[in-house]
Scaffold this active site. Structure first.
Site, PDB file in Angstrom:
ATOM      1  N   GLY A  31       0.910  -6.207  -2.333  1.00  0.00           N
ATOM      2  CA  GLY A  31      -0.388  -6.068  -1.679  1.00  0.00           C
ATOM      3  C   GLY A  31      -0.312  -6.360  -0.186  1.00  0.00           C
ATOM      4  O   GLY A  31       0.744  -6.672   0.369  1.00  0.00           O
ATOM      5  N   ASN A  32      -1.447  -6.238   0.468  1.00  0.00           N
ATOM      6  CA  ASN A  32      -1.525  -6.534   1.904  1.00  0.00           C
ATOM      7  C   ASN A  32      -2.966  -6.847   2.281  1.00  0.00           C
ATOM      8  O   ASN A  32      -3.905  -6.431   1.602  1.00  0.00           O
ATOM      9  CB  ASN A  32      -0.966  -5.380   2.745  1.00  0.00           C
ATOM     10  CG  ASN A  32      -1.276  -4.023   2.141  1.00  0.00           C
ATOM     11  OD1 ASN A  32      -2.395  -3.539   2.234  1.00  0.00           O
ATOM     12  ND2 ASN A  32      -0.277  -3.416   1.479  1.00  0.00           N
ATOM     13  N   GLU A  83       1.296   0.017   4.559  1.00  0.00           N
ATOM     14  CA  GLU A  83      -0.016   0.631   4.359  1.00  0.00           C
ATOM     15  C   GLU A  83      -0.886   0.562   5.620  1.00  0.00           C
ATOM     16  O   GLU A  83      -2.112   0.644   5.544  1.00  0.00           O
ATOM     17  CB  GLU A  83      -0.753  -0.057   3.204  1.00  0.00           C
ATOM     18  CG  GLU A  83      -0.024  -0.041   1.886  1.00  0.00           C
ATOM     19  CD  GLU A  83       0.045   1.350   1.258  1.00  0.00           C
ATOM     20  OE1 GLU A  83      -0.403   2.330   1.908  1.00  0.00           O
ATOM     21  OE2 GLU A  83       0.535   1.456   0.123  1.00  0.00           O
ATOM     22  N   HIS A 102      -5.886  -5.361  -0.181  1.00  0.00           N
ATOM     23  CA  HIS A 102      -5.255  -4.407  -1.104  1.00  0.00           C
ATOM     24  C   HIS A 102      -4.340  -5.213  -2.015  1.00  0.00           C
ATOM     25  O   HIS A 102      -3.415  -5.877  -1.544  1.00  0.00           O
ATOM     26  CB  HIS A 102      -4.450  -3.361  -0.331  1.00  0.00           C
ATOM     27  CG  HIS A 102      -3.559  -2.528  -1.210  1.00  0.00           C
ATOM     28  ND1 HIS A 102      -3.997  -1.914  -2.366  1.00  0.00           N
ATOM     29  CD2 HIS A 102      -2.233  -2.220  -1.105  1.00  0.00           C
ATOM     30  CE1 HIS A 102      -2.997  -1.256  -2.931  1.00  0.00           C
ATOM     31  NE2 HIS A 102      -1.914  -1.436  -2.189  1.00  0.00           N
ATOM     32  N   HIS A 104      -2.620  -5.706  -6.328  1.00  0.00           N
ATOM     33  CA  HIS A 104      -2.238  -5.070  -7.592  1.00  0.00           C
ATOM     34  C   HIS A 104      -2.665  -5.979  -8.743  1.00  0.00           C
ATOM     35  O   HIS A 104      -1.903  -6.188  -9.688  1.00  0.00           O
ATOM     36  CB  HIS A 104      -0.723  -4.830  -7.636  1.00  0.00           C
ATOM     37  CG  HIS A 104      -0.238  -3.968  -6.525  1.00  0.00           C
ATOM     38  ND1 HIS A 104       1.083  -3.923  -6.145  1.00  0.00           N
ATOM     39  CD2 HIS A 104      -0.883  -3.116  -5.690  1.00  0.00           C
ATOM     40  CE1 HIS A 104       1.239  -3.080  -5.125  1.00  0.00           C
ATOM     41  NE2 HIS A 104       0.055  -2.586  -4.831  1.00  0.00           N
ATOM     42  N   HIS A 166      -1.884   2.650  -8.899  1.00  0.00           N
ATOM     43  CA  HIS A 166      -1.417   1.868  -7.752  1.00  0.00           C
ATOM     44  C   HIS A 166      -2.012   0.459  -7.758  1.00  0.00           C
ATOM     45  O   HIS A 166      -1.313  -0.512  -8.012  1.00  0.00           O
ATOM     46  CB  HIS A 166      -1.779   2.601  -6.454  1.00  0.00           C
ATOM     47  CG  HIS A 166      -1.152   2.023  -5.228  1.00  0.00           C
ATOM     48  ND1 HIS A 166      -0.744   2.801  -4.172  1.00  0.00           N
ATOM     49  CD2 HIS A 166      -0.862   0.759  -4.876  1.00  0.00           C
ATOM     50  CE1 HIS A 166      -0.230   2.031  -3.237  1.00  0.00           C
ATOM     51  NE2 HIS A 166      -0.301   0.774  -3.641  1.00  0.00           N
TER      52      HIS A 166
END
Length: 738
Positions: A31-32, A83, A102, A104, A166
């Site tokens: 993630g970010n 991303e 963002h 997962h 995703h």
């Protein structure tokens, strides 16, 4: 870490990651997270493949809205998340979004594999996430295809999305909201998955009407936040390493002659542009929890003030005797004033930027003046009823520094001085009409309570004043030389204009600052139409410099009104001076040689106490160069405030004219009757915000004038100003959305 550029935004990213790690929403390097950098087309984002548990603010990367890494020379060479393009597209598309997550996370990811959107299950979900949690079409990670797919979906105004095969994207108006939305998405995902597995096809949604109401609230919030971006102007940039102006250096430097407090006249067009943008935007005040802390300070730390002001309400209308003492949530009772500080009844100490409303340029309770005044009073007492030497000495020293004040008449206050100036102008010219600038405050006399504080408001504040009294008063809109000319032409058919009265820095001590050539243009119009020009220097007299605003601008008025500063903050502070032929109408006693006389007076108007105080205060200001020192302190304070405003991305506007510093957080003083609906709709809210910010400053040890104006004095050393800036930093950090 203190010198890391965009430190606040970077730290937000770190704090978000730590929060999500603790709650189990992030694992390892997946993630970010990003945060928009206020006032710039940049954002701070997590580095690629870097453990969140050991991430520091300096490890966070800076990226522009094209998705390109912007190295900052910090020496840290980590690469940003792959991303970046997705984050950049969201920020460009949605100005209300200030933070993006963002991840997962497992349950929402399960729906990503099912490619199953979440319908409107609860009103809470719709209120914060949107009408539904939609599926974003699949594209490979880190590609422009995925970035475009995300951009298309976020344009609809929803705040959470599932990316096919995703993970998820959650956005928010601030970092806290983005994390909340991400957590709410996981909660809803769990419930939806359980519902699907329990009874397939039997999942019920909320009624469409409820969904639309909840979504309407969400869109209203988003619109409000978006306007803070779209209607903003780029902030004034003050680099972290820029050395601030120094009052200490001026104090220590040798000088050949008396100067002025204004080191450089402000860019009026740019300042007004910023003020207009502030008024156009929704207000930004304290977070609710921060406001509760402020109120708690007053309740727990200021009990003595509350007790005595509550008692005062039984005997004093409103509980205080002067408008400056009114403040939210209740007035502070001050027991001690000295130099740059005030101490209240409970022993709390504050940095004093009120300075009694402006007159104490030397600082409060200035001992050298007090000692000399005491020596005079020991001999004469505070009043004799007959002539005293210091009446003449005060008039002489005023003339020494303001040669255009050929004669001076002492009165009781600035209000009285304005009354006298208007009466004199009418007597000398034989005309009746008077023009003021809308929004200006020239005291509370019947004639001048017209267009008060709000341009175009005419008699809005004139309760208790008969219509006939203001029938010969007119107002011209601030800055508008053309409108002033029209008023002068109109007055010709009414017998002509006796006087035009202005605050030379602009209404309300420069709250609407005037262009530098404004006073010169007004002077020419007065000469053209045979009107007297009256400068109201109640605040600017001696504070702008010993030559006053007239000396600074190089414009000579016919009459000058003085107030507070003419006696250095001592009582009975006021007077009017000017050309000898005009001032002759103030002739007193049996002197009938000068022609028309006007009736003015006051037993205590020229008492030894006030006149001696004024004489010694002006003498000390000249000796110490106090106006210039105070002006540099104002420069330092203003530049520091501008740096803080930029740091936190606030719409606030800070500017100064020497030692008169303006800090506009709500813009309520910039509203006028040209936009009456906006004035009616927003006036109370903006005024309330100004009061709340004033209370917040006080709770952090700073006293201001109504939360929007600050007067510096010679007592404000660099150390004092820097301490004040640290306290302002603490307040600004508690503003909503920071």
């Amino acid at each position: 870490m203190e010198n890391v550029e965009h430190r606040t935004s970077r730290q937000h990213v770190v704090d978000m990651c730590r929060t999500m790690l603790e709650r189990g929403y992030l694992k390892a390097t997946e993630g970010n997270v990003s945060v928009r950098i206020p006032g710039r087309e940049l954002y701070a984002v997590t580095p690629s493949n870097y453990g969140y548990e050991r991430m520091r603010a300096e490890d966070v990367c800076i990226v522009d809205f094209d998705g390109k890494h912007v190295p900052d020379g910090s020496g840290v060479e980590l690469k940003p998340s792959i991303e970046c393009g997705m984050h950049a597209n969201i920020y460009r598309e949605r100005p209300d979004v200030n933070a993006i997550v963002h991840t997962h996370q497992p349950y929402a990811s399960a729906l990503a594999f099912l490619r199953k959107e979440i319908p409107a299950l609860t009103d809470e979900q719709v209120r914060f996430l949107g009408k539904k949690v939609a599926i974003i079409d699949y594209a490979p990670s880190g590609t422009g295809f995925l970035a475009k797919n995300v951009q298309k979906k976020v344009a609809g105004g929803d705040n959470a999305f599932i990316i096919a095969n995703h993970g998820v994207v959650a956005v928010g108006t601030d970092p806290e909201r983005a994390v909340f939305n991400m957590a709410l998405l996981e909660k809803v995902s769990i419930a939806y998955l359980l519902a699907l597995t329990t009874e397939t096809g039997k999942v019920y949604t909320i009624p469409a009407a409820i969904r639309e109401i909840a979504f309407g609230k969400l869109r209203k919030d988003e619109k409000r936040i978006a306007e803070q971006i779209t209607k903003a102007v780029p902030p004034i940039r003050v680099p972290v390493d820029e050395e601030l102006p120094s009052a200490d250096e001026v104090k220590e430097a040798p000088r050949a002659e008396t100067g002025y407090a204004i080191s450089e006249y402000l860019d009026v067009d740019d300042t007004m542009r910023r003020l207009k943008a502030l008024v156009d935007q929704p207000t930004r005040g304290l977070r609710h929890d921060a406001l509760l802390d402020v109120l708690n300070y007053f309740e727990t730390k200021c009990r003595g003030s509350k007790e005595i002001t509550d008692r005062a309400k039984k005997r004093i209308p409103g509980g205080v005797q002067h408008n400056l003492a009114f403040n939210y949530p209740f007035p502070l009772a001050v027991d001690r004033a000295e130099g740059a500080y005030l101490t209240d009844r409970d022993g709390n100490t504050y940095i004093d930027f009120l300075q009694a409303g402006g007159p104490t340029i030397l600082g409060s309770n200035y001992a050298p003046v007090n000692e000399q005044v005491a020596a005079v009073i020991r001999e004469s007492g505070p009043v004799t009823g007959l002539f005293h030497e210091y009446e003449l000495k005060l008039a002489e020293i005023i003339n020494q520094y303001m040669p255009h004040i050929e004669m001076y008449r002492s009165l009781g206050s600035g209000t009285e001085a304005v009354m006298a100036a208007v009466r004199a102008a009418r007597a000398v010219t034989g005309r009746k009409m008077v023009i003021k600038v809308g929004g200006a405050y020239h005291g509370w006399s019947d004639t001048m309570v017209y267009g008060l504080r709000v341009p175009g408001s005419f008699r809005m504040n004139a309760k208790g004043i008969p219509f006939g009294v203001t029938a010969r008063t007119r107002e011209a809109f601030p800055h508008s030389i053309g409108e002033l000319r029209r008023k002068l032409i109109e007055n010709r058919v009414r017998g002509g204009t006796a006087a035009v009265i202005v605050e030379p820095l602009g209404p309300e001590s420069g709250t609407r600052p005037v262009p530098k050539d404004y006073n010169e243009k007004v002077r020419k119009l007065c000469d053209e139409f045979g009107a007297l020009l009256v400068f109201d220097e109640v605040v600017t007299g001696f504070r702008v410099g010993l030559g006053g605003a007239a000396g600074y601008f190089g414009v000579t008025p016919d009459l000058t009104v003085f107030g507070k500063a003419v006696s250095g903050g001592y009582p009975m502070a006021g007077g009017v001076g000017g050309r000898a032929d005009v001032m002759s109408v103030f002739g007193s006693g049996l002197d009938g040689k000068s022609g028309a006389h006007i009736q003015v007076g006051g037993t205590l108007s020229a008492n030894p106490l006030s006149c001696a105080a004024g004489y010694f205060a002006i003498q000390e200001m000249a000796r110490t160069n106090a106006p210039v020192i105070a002006g540099r302190a104002g420069d330092r304070l203003t530049r520091g405030l501008q740096r803080l405003i930029d740091k936190y991305g606030l719409p606030y506007v800070a500017y100064n004219q020497g030692s008169i510093v303006h800090l506009e957080c709500s813009g309520v003083m910039l509203m006028d009757m040209r936009s009456p609906i906006k004035l009616l709709k927003e006036n109370k809210g903006r005024k309330r915000l100004m009061e709340q910010m004033g209370a917040a400053y006080a709770a952090h040890g700073i006293i201001t004038l109504a939360g929007s104006r600050l007067y510096t004095s010679m007592a404000d050393t660099d150390e004092v100003i820097d301490a004040a800036l640290e306290r302002f930093d603490q307040v600004f950090a508690q503003v909503e959305g920071v």
